[in-house]
Design a protein around this motif. Sequence first.
Motif, mmCIF file in Angstrom:
data_model
loop_
_atom_site.group_PDB
_atom_site.id
_atom_site.type_symbol
_atom_site.label_atom_id
_atom_site.label_comp_id
_atom_site.label_asym_id
_atom_site.label_seq_id
_atom_site.Cartn_x
_atom_site.Cartn_y
_atom_site.Cartn_z
ATOM 1 N N SER A 63 -10.526 28.339 12.299
ATOM 2 C CA SER A 63 -10.365 26.999 12.863
ATOM 3 C C SER A 63 -11.716 26.291 12.971
ATOM 4 O O SER A 63 -11.842 25.102 12.638
ATOM 5 C CB SER A 63 -9.688 27.079 14.235
ATOM 6 N N GLU A 87 -12.847 22.967 10.811
ATOM 7 C CA GLU A 87 -13.361 21.805 11.534
ATOM 8 C C GLU A 87 -14.735 21.403 11.002
ATOM 9 O O GLU A 87 -15.075 20.214 10.922
ATOM 10 C CB GLU A 87 -13.450 22.133 13.032
ATOM 11 N N ARG A 117 -13.024 24.486 3.218
ATOM 12 C CA ARG A 117 -11.663 24.329 2.728
ATOM 13 C C ARG A 117 -11.185 25.565 1.965
ATOM 14 O O ARG A 117 -10.059 25.571 1.454
ATOM 15 C CB ARG A 117 -11.558 23.079 1.826
ATOM 16 N N ARG A 163 -1.810 27.166 9.598
ATOM 17 C CA ARG A 163 -0.727 26.391 10.214
ATOM 18 C C ARG A 163 -1.222 25.524 11.378
ATOM 19 O O ARG A 163 -0.724 24.430 11.597
ATOM 20 C CB ARG A 163 0.387 27.325 10.685
ATOM 21 N N ARG A 164 -2.205 26.022 12.122
ATOM 22 C CA ARG A 164 -2.731 25.267 13.256
ATOM 23 C C ARG A 164 -3.658 24.132 12.820
ATOM 24 O O ARG A 164 -3.942 23.215 13.586
ATOM 25 C CB ARG A 164 -3.500 26.200 14.197
ATOM 26 N N SER A 165 -4.142 24.213 11.595
ATOM 27 C CA SER A 165 -5.094 23.213 11.099
ATOM 28 C C SER A 165 -4.428 21.853 10.935
ATOM 29 O O SER A 165 -3.240 21.748 10.639
ATOM 30 C CB SER A 165 -5.646 23.684 9.747
ATOM 31 N N ASN A 166 -5.235 20.805 11.110
ATOM 32 C CA ASN A 166 -4.719 19.457 10.845
ATOM 33 C C ASN A 166 -5.038 19.022 9.411
ATOM 34 O O ASN A 166 -4.894 17.859 9.061
ATOM 35 C CB ASN A 166 -5.283 18.445 11.856
ATOM 36 N N VAL A 167 -5.473 19.972 8.592
ATOM 37 C CA VAL A 167 -5.743 19.706 7.173
ATOM 38 C C VAL A 167 -4.504 20.083 6.369
ATOM 39 O O VAL A 167 -3.897 21.139 6.594
ATOM 40 C CB VAL A 167 -6.963 20.515 6.686
ATOM 41 N N ALA A 168 -4.130 19.246 5.431
ATOM 42 C CA ALA A 168 -2.937 19.498 4.617
ATOM 43 C C ALA A 168 -3.089 20.802 3.837
ATOM 44 O O ALA A 168 -4.183 21.124 3.365
ATOM 45 C CB ALA A 168 -2.706 18.327 3.659
ATOM 46 N N ARG A 169 -1.983 21.520 3.694
ATOM 47 C CA ARG A 169 -2.026 22.812 2.983
ATOM 48 C C ARG A 169 -2.616 22.664 1.584
ATOM 49 O O ARG A 169 -3.405 23.514 1.153
ATOM 50 C CB ARG A 169 -0.598 23.394 2.895
#
Length: 273
Positions: free
Chosen positions: A32, A36, A40, A59-65
Motif C-alpha cells: 500500500s 501510494e 505500479r 484490492r485495497r488500492s485506489n489504482v485501477a487493476r
Amino acid sequence: MNYITLNNNVKMPQLGLGVYKVSDEAAIDVISAAIETGYRSIDTAQFYENERGVGEAVRRSNVAREDLFITTKVWNSHQGYHKTLAAFNESMEKLGLDYLDLYLIHWPTPMYDRFVETYKALEKLYKDGRVKAIGVSNFHQEHLERLFDECEIKPVLNQVECHPYLQQKDLKAFCSEHNIFIESWSPLARGGVLEDEVIKAIAQKHHKTVAQIILRWHIQENSIVIPKSVTPSRIRENFQVFDFTLDKEDMEQIASIDRNERTGRDPNEMDML
C-alpha cells in the motif's frame, strides 16, 4: 516512472517492488505504501507465501487493476506440466485476481529436467489469456537455448541476481540479442555494495544515496529492477531515481568493479529446497 515494452508488446514498469520474506500481513501495508509512492509493479512468488497479502493490497488500492503489474512464480517443487497448471490456479486463488500480468519459472533446477514441460504449461496459460506475459527466472544461457529449441513462445524476461558485483554482462548481451529483458533481483547485493568506495564517490557527486546510484545504474543498463524494502522511507527513496542521469564515466567506473560474485545460489545447483 519508466515503462519498457516486452517482446509481446506488453508494457511493464521498469522499477517495481520485490516482496521476498515479507509476511502476508506485512505485505498489505508495505505494498500500500509503495503504490501510494507511485510503484505500479509488484513481484511475488509461490515460495514467498504472501500472495494473499499481495492480492489484498491490490484490492485495497485506489489504482485501477489494469494500471498495476503483478508477477508471481511457480516454485521448484511444483514443476512439470500438470503440477504447474495446478500451482497457477492455487496462486490465482490466493491472489484473488482475474488475470496475472507475468508468470515465471522460479528456477530451472536442471537436475530434475522439468523446466521445458513447465514452460509449456506457461505457454498454455498465455494462450488461454490467463496471463499477459510469461518468462523465467535464474536461467543461464544454456537453459534459455533449450526453450528456444523445444518451445514456441520466447520468454519476455529473465529475472536473475544482478548488481554491481555480479553484472551478468554475457547473459545481458545474449538476452538483448534475443529481445529478452533482464530483471534484477538482489539489485543491491543484499546491501553488500552499499559500502563500495567507487559508488559512494559517485553518490556524493550526484547528491544521491548509494542505493539510488545503484538502482539508476540498473535502469541505465536497460534492466528491470525490483528492490525490496519494508520501510516506507526507503521505499520512497528507491523510487526517486528518475530525476538524474549517470554519465559515461560513472557507468564505466561501476563496470570496473564487477567481481562475478553471487549472494545467492548458482542456478545449476539449486534444488527443491
